[in-house]
Design a protein around this motif. Structure first.
Motif, PDB file in Angstrom:
ATOM      1  N   VAL A 163       0.772  -1.075   0.143  1.00  0.00           N
ATOM      2  CA  VAL A 163       0.070   0.092  -0.160  1.00  0.00           C
ATOM      3  C   VAL A 163       0.813   1.113  -0.043  1.00  0.00           C
ATOM      4  CG1 VAL A 163      -1.733   1.454   1.316  1.00  0.00           C
ATOM      5  CG2 VAL A 163      -1.981  -1.301   1.020  1.00  0.00           C
ATOM      6  N   PHE A 164       2.060   1.300   0.786  1.00  0.00           N
ATOM      7  CA  PHE A 164       2.698   2.455   0.787  1.00  0.00           C
ATOM      8  C   PHE A 164       3.518   2.693  -0.482  1.00  0.00           C
ATOM      9  CE2 PHE A 164       6.573   4.488   1.711  1.00  0.00           C
ATOM     10  CZ  PHE A 164       6.246   5.783   2.560  1.00  0.00           C
ATOM     11  N   PHE A 165       3.970   1.542  -1.182  1.00  0.00           N
ATOM     12  CA  PHE A 165       4.538   1.604  -2.603  1.00  0.00           C
ATOM     13  C   PHE A 165       3.592   2.344  -3.636  1.00  0.00           C
ATOM     14  CE2 PHE A 165       5.318   0.136  -6.824  1.00  0.00           C
ATOM     15  CZ  PHE A 165       6.544   0.725  -7.138  1.00  0.00           C
ATOM     16  N   LEU A 166       2.265   1.731  -3.563  1.00  0.00           N
ATOM     17  CA  LEU A 166       1.390   2.351  -4.760  1.00  0.00           C
ATOM     18  C   LEU A 166       1.011   3.765  -4.061  1.00  0.00           C
ATOM     19  CD1 LEU A 166      -1.044  -0.869  -4.705  1.00  0.00           C
ATOM     20  CD2 LEU A 166       0.553   0.183  -6.594  1.00  0.00           C
ATOM     21  N   LEU A 167       0.682   4.108  -2.870  1.00  0.00           N
ATOM     22  CA  LEU A 167       0.190   5.371  -2.791  1.00  0.00           C
ATOM     23  C   LEU A 167       1.488   6.185  -2.798  1.00  0.00           C
ATOM     24  CD1 LEU A 167      -2.032   4.849   0.531  1.00  0.00           C
ATOM     25  CD2 LEU A 167      -2.501   5.340  -1.838  1.00  0.00           C
ATOM     26  N   GLY A 168       2.550   5.723  -2.193  1.00  0.00           N
ATOM     27  CA  GLY A 168       3.931   6.629  -2.497  1.00  0.00           C
ATOM     28  C   GLY A 168       4.216   6.906  -3.795  1.00  0.00           C
ATOM     29  N   ASN A 169       4.334   5.759  -4.670  1.00  0.00           N
ATOM     30  CA  ASN A 169       4.612   6.198  -6.100  1.00  0.00           C
ATOM     31  C   ASN A 169       3.491   7.252  -6.771  1.00  0.00           C
ATOM     32  OD1 ASN A 169       6.023   6.128  -8.400  1.00  0.00           O
ATOM     33  ND2 ASN A 169       4.765   4.237  -9.256  1.00  0.00           N
ATOM     34  N   ALA A 170       2.402   7.082  -6.503  1.00  0.00           N
ATOM     35  CA  ALA A 170       1.309   7.979  -6.840  1.00  0.00           C
ATOM     36  C   ALA A 170       1.245   9.178  -6.303  1.00  0.00           C
ATOM     37  CB  ALA A 170      -0.151   7.391  -6.878  1.00  0.00           C
ATOM     38  N   THR A 171       1.710   9.339  -5.117  1.00  0.00           N
ATOM     39  CA  THR A 171       1.422  10.605  -4.450  1.00  0.00           C
ATOM     40  C   THR A 171       2.862  11.448  -4.619  1.00  0.00           C
ATOM     41  OG1 THR A 171      -0.145   9.757  -3.046  1.00  0.00           O
ATOM     42  CG2 THR A 171       0.864  11.927  -2.359  1.00  0.00           C
ATOM     43  N   PHE A 172       3.900  10.945  -4.035  1.00  0.00           N
ATOM     44  CA  PHE A 172       5.363  11.480  -3.722  1.00  0.00           C
ATOM     45  C   PHE A 172       5.923  11.641  -5.184  1.00  0.00           C
ATOM     46  CE2 PHE A 172       4.844   9.193   0.360  1.00  0.00           C
ATOM     47  CZ  PHE A 172       4.614  10.272   1.044  1.00  0.00           C
ATOM     48  N   GLU A 173       5.812  10.713  -6.178  1.00  0.00           N
ATOM     49  CA  GLU A 173       6.614  11.065  -7.413  1.00  0.00           C
ATOM     50  C   GLU A 173       5.926  12.477  -8.033  1.00  0.00           C
ATOM     51  OE1 GLU A 173       7.292   9.212 -11.901  1.00  0.00           O
ATOM     52  OE2 GLU A 173       6.336   8.140 -10.236  1.00  0.00           O
ATOM     53  N   ASN A 174       4.303  12.400  -8.147  1.00  0.00           N
ATOM     54  CA  ASN A 174       3.830  13.790  -8.763  1.00  0.00           C
ATOM     55  C   ASN A 174       4.094  14.910  -7.787  1.00  0.00           C
ATOM     56  OD1 ASN A 174       2.546  12.427 -10.707  1.00  0.00           O
ATOM     57  ND2 ASN A 174       0.924  12.038  -9.288  1.00  0.00           N
ATOM     58  N   LEU A 175       4.282  14.607  -6.347  1.00  0.00           N
ATOM     59  CA  LEU A 175       4.634  16.035  -5.464  1.00  0.00           C
ATOM     60  C   LEU A 175       6.100  16.379  -5.762  1.00  0.00           C
ATOM     61  CD1 LEU A 175       3.812  17.845  -3.175  1.00  0.00           C
ATOM     62  CD2 LEU A 175       4.773  15.922  -1.595  1.00  0.00           C
ATOM     63  N   THR A 176       6.818  15.530  -5.966  1.00  0.00           N
ATOM     64  CA  THR A 176       8.219  15.815  -6.275  1.00  0.00           C
ATOM     65  C   THR A 176       8.438  16.518  -7.434  1.00  0.00           C
ATOM     66  OG1 THR A 176       8.936  13.701  -7.041  1.00  0.00           O
ATOM     67  CG2 THR A 176       9.175  14.222  -4.708  1.00  0.00           C
ATOM     68  N   ASN A 177       7.600  16.274  -8.615  1.00  0.00           N
ATOM     69  CA  ASN A 177       7.647  16.763  -9.926  1.00  0.00           C
ATOM     70  C   ASN A 177       7.133  18.207  -9.739  1.00  0.00           C
ATOM     71  OD1 ASN A 177       8.614  14.712 -11.180  1.00  0.00           O
ATOM     72  ND2 ASN A 177       6.735  13.930 -11.684  1.00  0.00           N
ATOM     73  N   ILE A 178       6.259  18.459  -8.878  1.00  0.00           N
ATOM     74  CA  ILE A 178       5.374  19.653  -8.689  1.00  0.00           C
ATOM     75  C   ILE A 178       6.438  20.598  -8.100  1.00  0.00           C
ATOM     76  CG2 ILE A 178       3.674  21.106  -7.736  1.00  0.00           C
ATOM     77  CD1 ILE A 178       1.998  18.847  -8.307  1.00  0.00           C
TER      78      ILE A 178
END
Length: 134
Positions: A11-26
């Motif tokens: 769950v952490f991988f799925l949420l982390g990948n979807a959330t943190f990747e976009n957040l770091t791009n922004i």
């Protein structure tokens, strides 16, 4: 640390990948947006930003293609039963350490030596962007 908080790894991988990747791009795009707004001629900020985003998207696509080509060239196999990652440490050393240092350090010389509140370009003096009626 996520398991200690009660969040399973999957769950952490799925949420982390979807959330943190976009957040770091922004967060990565914010300085570029600020600098683009400061160097763009008045009234043309959105055009400069759109051009910058287009260049960034093109570079992202080219980097994906180059990465795939480099992996193929190195002899690594990433699919199938006979995976081979023997050259991975060399690729990490070259393309994650040496290339960023060789490109990034000289690129810092292009950063203007002005405070963030100062204008980078004096648009009152530089009026080349206005239409002329000759």
């Amino acid at each position: 640390w996520n398991v200690a908080m009660g969040i399973p790894d999957k769950v952490f991988f799925l949420l982390g990948n979807a959330t943190f990747e976009n957040l770091t791009n922004i967060l990565h795009a914010i300085p570029m947006s600020a600098i683009s707004a400061k160097i763009a001629p008045p009234g043309m900020e959105s055009a400069v930003f759109a051009y910058s985003v287009g260049i960034g998207t093109f570079c992202f696509m080219v980097s994906n293609l180059l990465g795939s080509a480099i992996i193929g060239w190195s002899g690594m196999k990433t699919v199938g039963e006979d995976c081979n990652f023997d050259n991975l440490p060399h690729l990490i050393l070259v393309f994650q350490i040496l290339v960023p240092v060789l490109v990034g350090v000289p690129a810092t010389l292009f950063i203007p030596n002005v405070e963030q509140t100062e204008p980078i370009i004096d648009w009152e003096k530089e009026r080349w962007y206005e239409a002329r009626s000759d």
